[in-house]
Design a protein around this motif. Structure first.
Motif, PDB file in Angstrom:
ATOM      1  N   VAL A 249       3.159  -8.911  -3.636  1.00 47.13           N
ATOM      2  CA  VAL A 249       2.587  -7.620  -3.567  1.00 47.13           C
ATOM      3  C   VAL A 249       2.367  -6.850  -5.080  1.00 47.13           C
ATOM      4  CG1 VAL A 249       3.350  -6.763  -1.093  1.00 47.13           C
ATOM      5  CG2 VAL A 249       4.573  -5.863  -3.099  1.00 47.13           C
ATOM      6  N   GLU A 250       3.224  -7.263  -6.015  1.00 43.18           N
ATOM      7  CA  GLU A 250       3.168  -6.632  -7.141  1.00 43.18           C
ATOM      8  C   GLU A 250       2.227  -6.930  -7.911  1.00 43.18           C
ATOM      9  OE1 GLU A 250       5.642  -7.289 -11.416  1.00 43.18           O
ATOM     10  OE2 GLU A 250       6.973  -7.639  -9.331  1.00 43.18           O
ATOM     11  N   GLY A 251       1.409  -5.818  -8.467  1.00 43.68           N
ATOM     12  CA  GLY A 251       0.282  -5.855  -9.447  1.00 43.68           C
ATOM     13  C   GLY A 251      -1.052  -5.761  -8.249  1.00 43.68           C
ATOM     14  N   HIS A 252      -0.926  -5.749  -7.243  1.00 42.58           N
ATOM     15  CA  HIS A 252      -2.041  -5.615  -6.252  1.00 42.58           C
ATOM     16  C   HIS A 252      -2.331  -4.241  -5.996  1.00 42.58           C
ATOM     17  CE1 HIS A 252      -2.846  -9.986  -5.427  1.00 42.58           C
ATOM     18  NE2 HIS A 252      -1.846  -9.928  -5.164  1.00 42.58           N
ATOM     19  N   SER A 253      -3.508  -3.677  -5.468  1.00 43.45           N
ATOM     20  CA  SER A 253      -4.041  -2.398  -4.899  1.00 43.45           C
ATOM     21  C   SER A 253      -2.870  -2.095  -3.639  1.00 43.45           C
ATOM     22  CB  SER A 253      -5.283  -2.202  -4.665  1.00 43.45           C
ATOM     23  OG  SER A 253      -5.391  -3.022  -3.621  1.00 43.45           O
ATOM     24  N   THR A 254      -2.761  -0.933  -3.558  1.00 41.97           N
ATOM     25  CA  THR A 254      -2.118  -0.635  -2.317  1.00 41.97           C
ATOM     26  C   THR A 254      -2.634  -1.150  -1.010  1.00 41.97           C
ATOM     27  OG1 THR A 254      -1.285   1.621  -3.127  1.00 41.97           O
ATOM     28  CG2 THR A 254      -1.322   1.459  -0.869  1.00 41.97           C
ATOM     29  N   SER A 255      -3.936  -1.048  -1.021  1.00 39.41           N
ATOM     30  CA  SER A 255      -4.474  -1.593   0.308  1.00 39.41           C
ATOM     31  C   SER A 255      -4.337  -3.127   0.323  1.00 39.41           C
ATOM     32  CB  SER A 255      -6.023  -1.580   0.378  1.00 39.41           C
ATOM     33  OG  SER A 255      -6.750  -1.957  -0.881  1.00 39.41           O
ATOM     34  N   ARG A 256      -4.311  -4.040  -0.787  1.00 41.87           N
ATOM     35  CA  ARG A 256      -3.990  -5.339  -0.698  1.00 41.87           C
ATOM     36  C   ARG A 256      -2.713  -5.641  -0.684  1.00 41.87           C
ATOM     37  NH1 ARG A 256      -4.149  -9.845   1.569  1.00 41.87           N
ATOM     38  NH2 ARG A 256      -3.735 -11.635   0.380  1.00 41.87           N
TER      39      ARG A 256
END
Length: 269
Positions: free
Chosen positions: A226-233
């Motif tokens: 999840v690191e670096g992704h938007s909250t939704s992704r």
């Protein structure tokens, strides 16, 4: 698991915890090419054993021999004779090792007992979290040598403590105490002695070892993904991991034991 005898490492396996000690105290445990190769070999053995399904290792501690240093950095004597291309190969080799540490499906604690400078700080930051003795010190002094971090410092330091503070430390080459590193969130916990440090790291790993190994591995993998992704992704990735957990025998055993008010016996699959 069976480890060979290494010239720059000491390996101790007790229960399901593997302790790896960087064993070059005269050189302040500097990260030579040999150290990198031997660490890589250890990670391959542990990874292959876990992939076999037996979970013989449930956690790892990395520390340094002696009372002065965890790892005082890269091996400057070795680096002095490198060409630019050789330096690139040295950098990418260690970077690959740090990525392998991050992808290992068990938690890894850096038990920092002294100086963790340059490559030593970068190695520690590639572990899941850092415990430190109160006498420890951290820093990325590469600019004082006309260099830049080569083992991940410019990436992981800002992830650990934020962009502005990481810039300040990287630009100045400033060394910080264990107390300051703890305040900034680089270090999780402080200990008064090396013995207490290793005991504390082992206690935490044994606590984790009482949980579902597949769930712990999935949490580690999910947090990395999840690191670096938007909250939704990031939420989408988390939901995918949540779904996959329902396919595991550990989930079936964990929920069964909870409802029966029993201690779960996780099969690790």
């Amino acid at each position: 698991m069976h480890f060979k005898e290494y010239s720059s490492l000491l390996i101790v396996q007790q229960d399901t915890i593997v302790t790896v000690t960087l064993n070059r105290p005269v050189a302040l445990n500097a990260l030579s090419s040999q150290v990198i190769d031997e660490l890589d070999h250890v990670l391959d053995i542990v990874g292959a054993a876990i992939a076999g399904g037996a979970w013989p290792c449930r956690g790892m501690i990395i520390t340094g021999a002696g009372e002065k240093a965890f790892a005082a950095g890269a091996d400057i004597r070795e680096m002095t004779g490198m060409s630019p291309d050789q330096a690139w190969a040295y950098s990418t080799r260690m970077q690959a090792l740090t990525l392998k540490l991050e992808s290992l499906p068990v938690p890894v604690i850096a038990a920092v007992n002294g100086f963790a400078l340059g490559g030593g700080c970068e190695l520690a930051m590639a572990c899941d979290f850092i415990y430190a003795a109160t006498r420890a010190a951290f820093g990325q002094p590469e600019v004082s040598l006309g260099l830049v971090p080569g083992f991940g410092g410019s990436v992981r330091m800002q992830q650990r403590m934020g962009l502005a503070r990481a810039r300040e430390l990287l630009y100045t080459g400033q060394r910080i105490t264990a107390d300051e590193a703890h305040r900034l969130g680089l270090v999780n916990a402080l200990f008064d002695s090396q013995e207490a440090l290793l005991t504390g790291a082992r206690r935490t790993l044994l606590m984790i070892a009482g949980q579902s190994p597949t769930a712990v591995a999935a949490v580690k993998s999910t947090m990395r993904r999840v690191e670096g992704h938007s909250t939704s992704r990031g939420l989408e990735i988390e939901a995918e991991s949540f779904r996959e957990a329902f396919r595991t025998a550990d989930m079936q055993e964990g929920t069964r034991a909870f409802l029966a008010k029993e201690k779960p016996a996780f099969p690790g699959c």
